[in-house]
Design an enzyme around this catalytic site. Structure first.
Site, PDB file in Angstrom:
ATOM      1  N   HIS A  31      44.625  44.743  33.514  1.00  0.00           N
ATOM      2  CA  HIS A  31      43.330  44.354  34.063  1.00  0.00           C
ATOM      3  C   HIS A  31      42.736  45.612  34.673  1.00  0.00           C
ATOM      4  CE1 HIS A  31      40.350  41.583  35.860  1.00  0.00           C
ATOM      5  NE2 HIS A  31      40.242  42.573  36.710  1.00  0.00           N
ATOM      6  N   CYS A  32      41.600  46.064  34.147  1.00  0.00           N
ATOM      7  CA  CYS A  32      41.021  47.316  34.615  1.00  0.00           C
ATOM      8  C   CYS A  32      40.015  47.037  35.737  1.00  0.00           C
ATOM      9  CB  CYS A  32      40.317  48.040  33.470  1.00  0.00           C
ATOM     10  SG  CYS A  32      39.709  49.663  33.937  1.00  0.00           S
ATOM     11  N   PRO A  33      40.293  47.482  36.974  1.00  0.00           N
ATOM     12  CA  PRO A  33      39.345  47.211  38.058  1.00  0.00           C
ATOM     13  C   PRO A  33      38.027  47.963  37.888  1.00  0.00           C
ATOM     14  CG  PRO A  33      41.168  48.565  38.835  1.00  0.00           C
ATOM     15  CD  PRO A  33      41.480  48.197  37.439  1.00  0.00           C
TER      16      PRO A  33
END
Lengths: 129, 300
Positions: free
Chosen positions: B151-153
């Site tokens: 999950h890429c912030p």
């Protein structure tokens, strides 16, 4: 397979994923015992073979797929506004094929093949109406 | 009365935009931060240097720059607002289903043999499914996602099967664009210093005075290139090993071998050029009356 997927009515037949080839989505093509007497093994075979063929096409990396990738990159992905994508096109073909098969062959026997894309390609459910 | 659609009763943390046409993760703070970094840098650079690059360096240099910038922004936005490969949640199995003997019918994990390698499919209590190989539950979005990478912030969305390609395009093009921008700015400062009638440090000072922003943009671009470039190299390494970020961090295939092997180079080619896959979810599907009633029932 010795397990069941939760949330499926017991009257439905479930075809599990065939994990023999890891990268390609396939479903088991063995004629299930619960369908005996309702449909012929040949009709079942035709349907499942076409389903597996379309899934193989959707997962396959061909020249057309690479071309789509390059054109998409060159167009800044704007082609996806009007073009669904080659793989998604095969998914749509599968949906239409199952609808047509349900209407012509399986509705008479009171069966319905559910679209496996709707459950995340986890299993293939043939429900009894 | 407006129809209730799937996205109106969505059970997990995703945000839907444009009435269910765009889907993204719940926390968009870092997304806006990275977007503003990009837009501020690009606008300062083009505002101060575009004219000089077009006339004094070469017009094709500016064209190349604009092409790269458009690629960065388009891949960033596509990756951020696309369904990553969410597997639809199933309703909780009721006691009647389980025949009053829950564990027997729905064990916690199931063994399968995938591509000749023994693997386990674990049961997800939130989504009520057995997670297939390469699928993982994203705790931020609260979904099981197919071929989960991470999950890429900074994008504010999961990176998984359907949008990994746009993520790779984004990081590679950002690295290239940052290096290109830095090169253009340094070239501009060099040319301006040479063109100045003064000598040495005062010539340099003149050059900076003509375009005060160029040096800042160059330094920022080099800093960004090193950060994103490091990430790009990491993903090149992952693709050569034919694993996802998630599998690399867990060491999934160290002992058992990787059944998803496609080749040292082919995996990267396939990741970058694969065609757009179908989504499992249909956020704009209109719900039937029974489904709307069921969505309010916490036990279903």
């Amino acid at each position: 397979m010795s397990f069941t997927w939760p949330g499926i009515p017991p009257s439905s037949t479930v075809l599990h994923r065939d994990w023999a080839r890891a990268g390609i989505t396939q479903f088991e093509a063995e004629f299930p015992a619960s369908l005996e007497g309702k449909v012929s093994p040949e009709e079942f075979r035709e349907t499942i073979d076409e389903v597996n063929h379309l899934l193989r096409c959707a997962d396959n990396y061909g020249v057309c797929g690479y071309l789509e990738g390059l054109v998409a990159c060159a167009s800044f992905f704007s082609i996806y506004i009007c073009y669904e994508g080659r793989s998604a096109g095969f998914a749509r073909q599968l949906k239409e094929f199952l609808k047509e098969q349900n209407r012509s062959i399986y509705a008479k026997a009171g069966l319905e093949w559910k679209n496996p894309f709707d459950n995340g390609l986890l299993y293939l459910e043939i429900s009894e109406n | 009365m407006t129809a209730t659609r799937v996205y109106n009763t969505w059970p997990s943390n995703n945000i839907f935009l444009c009435r269910g046409r765009l889907i993204t993760g719940p926390d968009k703070r870092y997304f806006f931060l990275s977007l503003s970094f990009m837009l501020v840098t690009i606008s300062f650079h083009l505002g101060f240097s575009a004219d000089y690059i077009a006339h004094d360096i070469h017009p094709s240099a500016l064209a190349m720059e604009i092409w790269l910038i458009l690629l960065v922004l388009s891949s960033f936005l596509t990756c951020a607002f696309m369904d990553a490969g969410i597997i639809p949640r199933r309703s909780k199995p009721s006691e009647l289903d389980q025949n009053k003997n829950p564990l027997a019918k729905h064990p916690k994990s199931v063994k399968i043999t995938c591509g000749g390698v023994d693997m386990t499919m674990k049961y997800c209590n939130t989504c009520n499914i057995y997670r297939p190989p390469r699928c993982s539950h994203c705790s931020v979005c609260d979904n099981c996602v197919d071929k989960f990478d991470h999950h890429c912030p900074w994008i504010g969305n999961c990176v998984a099967r359907r949008n990994y390609r746009f993520f790779l395009t984004f990081i590679f093009s950002t690295t290239t664009t940052c290096l290109y921008l830095a090169a253009m700015c340094i070239t501009e400062i060099t040319f301006r210093t040479k063109d100045s009638r003064k000598e040495g440090a005062s010539a340099f000072g003149d050059a900076l005075g003509d375009n005060p922003v160029a040096l800042l943009v160059a330094l920022f671009a080099l800093f960004a290139a090193s950060a994103v470039g490091g990430l790009s190299l990491f993903h090149v390494y992952l693709n050569c090993n034919n694993v996802s970020t998630n599998e690399q961090l867990k060491g999934s295939y160290k002992k058992i071998g990787n059944p998803f092997w496609e080749g040292y180079c082919m995996y990267m080619v396939n990741s970058l050029c694969q065609s757009k896959r179908a989504s499992f979810i249909h956020p704009r599907r209109v719900l039937s009356r029974m489904e709307v009633i069921d969505s309010f029932d916490p036990d279903v």
